[in-house]
Design an enzyme around this catalytic site. Structure first.
Site, PDB file in Angstrom:
ATOM      1  N   THR A  49       0.259  55.725  29.210  1.00 32.84           N
ATOM      2  CA  THR A  49      -0.690  54.088  28.528  1.00 32.84           C
ATOM      3  C   THR A  49      -2.074  54.183  28.947  1.00 32.84           C
ATOM      4  OG1 THR A  49      -0.341  53.179  31.232  1.00 32.84           O
ATOM      5  CG2 THR A  49       0.259  52.812  29.036  1.00 32.84           C
ATOM      6  N   THR A  50      -2.618  55.478  30.050  1.00 33.34           N
ATOM      7  CA  THR A  50      -3.755  55.817  30.401  1.00 33.34           C
ATOM      8  C   THR A  50      -4.290  56.868  29.284  1.00 33.34           C
ATOM      9  OG1 THR A  50      -3.249  55.931  33.027  1.00 33.34           O
ATOM     10  CG2 THR A  50      -5.149  57.371  32.224  1.00 33.34           C
ATOM     11  N   TYR A 112       4.462  41.965  27.466  1.00 32.27           N
ATOM     12  CA  TYR A 112       4.272  40.903  26.497  1.00 32.27           C
ATOM     13  C   TYR A 112       5.432  39.625  26.130  1.00 32.27           C
ATOM     14  CZ  TYR A 112       2.609  37.442  23.463  1.00 32.27           C
ATOM     15  OH  TYR A 112       2.236  36.134  22.619  1.00 32.27           O
ATOM     16  N   TYR A 138       9.633  53.025  33.963  1.00 33.62           N
ATOM     17  CA  TYR A 138       7.859  52.955  34.202  1.00 33.62           C
ATOM     18  C   TYR A 138       7.836  51.524  34.871  1.00 33.62           C
ATOM     19  CZ  TYR A 138       3.060  52.942  33.918  1.00 33.62           C
ATOM     20  OH  TYR A 138       1.374  52.493  34.505  1.00 33.62           O
ATOM     21  N   ARG A 143       0.378  44.946  33.942  1.00 30.31           N
ATOM     22  CA  ARG A 143       0.400  45.026  32.530  1.00 30.31           C
ATOM     23  C   ARG A 143       2.130  44.546  31.672  1.00 30.31           C
ATOM     24  NH1 ARG A 143      -2.825  49.730  30.259  1.00 30.31           N
ATOM     25  NH2 ARG A 143      -4.231  50.533  32.049  1.00 30.31           N
ATOM     26  N   LYS A 167       9.046  55.340  38.209  1.00 32.21           N
ATOM     27  CA  LYS A 167       7.699  55.128  38.453  1.00 32.21           C
ATOM     28  C   LYS A 167       7.202  53.773  38.666  1.00 32.21           C
ATOM     29  CE  LYS A 167       2.275  55.590  36.560  1.00 32.21           C
ATOM     30  NZ  LYS A 167       2.065  56.093  35.788  1.00 32.21           N
ATOM     31  N   ILE A 209       2.978  59.846  39.899  1.00 34.40           N
ATOM     32  CA  ILE A 209       2.448  59.761  38.150  1.00 34.40           C
ATOM     33  C   ILE A 209       0.369  59.188  38.357  1.00 34.40           C
ATOM     34  CG2 ILE A 209       2.431  59.359  36.372  1.00 34.40           C
ATOM     35  CD1 ILE A 209       4.688  59.617  36.543  1.00 34.40           C
TER      36      ILE A 209
END
Length: 295
Positions: A49-50, A112, A138, A143, A167, A209
């Site tokens: 996502t980064t 979502y 993850y 988020r 993660k 990470i």
């Protein structure tokens, strides 16, 4: 050697540089990759996502992977981010993206939709069974809108063979400690919170990470390596110097913060794709002031 041993230490969730016209800046990406590898990070995570993957097309993701594999040339392991909130569509990505040179995939929990814990379990079970590579979970509820409980993580760790680690970015230390206490042997637990990495590694996590390591790969990596050798005095000394950068990086948006640092270092343009925008002037000025006093 177990595959998960490749992912101890510092992995970097690599940013995606853009030109001023908002195309992918491949020369800058090559520069970033060289910067990270030369500064001793243990592995790279592409398309996280980064890396602003929600605003990248499938063809752009493919180009990024092919270009990065060529630049990395096997010098460090590569993890590829493949996540989403449509389970069946995600399975198609395994067929569309070039994963032959990847060591593992990192898959963020569905966002979502806010599925139940059973829904999260069934999603990851299907993902891991379809993945051609070992899968790292993850959990990032900030988020996704839904926390993956310790119970669900441990159930996946015990019941789904292709899942090798997590993660963990819930920020919940009690949840992290429960996973570390009850995980099966060999199950990898990595921090997903730069600011909490030191105490989480003191509790038993094997690495991070990292977002911050895009800009400070050597310093952050040295902190993580010190933790792995139980030299927490040295780790704390390094981390204390980096604490202000964590605050600035995440003051408004990721990756706007880390991109601002990297822009000031001459690595990339200060460019993001909508809906993300560069940092506001006050925060950017604070980064400039920190850089002037600490670099």
């Amino acid at each position: 050697m177990q595959v998960q041993n490749q992912f101890k230490g510092t992995g970097v969730a690599v940013i995606t540089p853009f030109t001023k016209e908002n195309a992918i800046d491949f020369p800058a990406l090559g520069k970033v990759i060289e910067f990270l590898i030369s500064n001793r990070v243990e592995y790279l995570v592409l398309l996280g996502t980064t890396g602003e993957t929600p605003v990248l097309s499938t063809s752009e993701k493919t180009e990024i992977l092919q270009y990065s594999y060529e630049k990395i040339a096997g010098r460090v392991p590569v993890v590829v981010g493949i996540g989403g909130n449509d389970t069946m569509h995600l399975l198609e990505d395994f067929k569309l993206l070039p994963l032959e040179k990847a060591a593992a995939v990192l898959s963020a929990a569905p966002y979502y939709n806010k599925p139940s814990q059973e829904g999260i379990f069934q999603h990851y079970k299907m993902v891991a069974e379809s993945s051609p590579k070992p899968t790292i979970l993850y959990n990032v509820p900030g988020r996704t809108g839904r926390n993956m409980s310790a119970g669900t993580t441990l159930r996946l760790a015990n019941e789904v063979p292709n899942i090798i680690g997590i993660k963990e970015a819930s920020g919940d230390m009690a949840q992290c400690m429960q996973i570390l206490r009850d995980r099966p042997e060999g199950f990898l637990v990595l921090s997903g919170d730069d600011a909490l990495a030191l105490p989480q590694m003191a509790c038993g996590m094997e690495g991070v990470i990292s977002v911050a390591a895009n800009a400070f790969p050597l310093e952050f990596g040295d902190m993580v390596r010190a933790c792995l050798t139980n030299n927490f005095k040295e780790a704390k000394a390094i981390n204390d110097k980096l604490i202000p950068t964590y605050d600035l990086m995440f003051a408004e948006n990721n990756p706007a913060g880390v991109k601002a640092f990297m822009y000031k270092m001459g690595l990339i343009n200060n460019q993001l794709r909508l809906p993300n925008v560069p940092l506001s002037h006050p925060v950017f000025s604070a980064i400039e002031a920190w850089m002037a006093n600490n670099r």
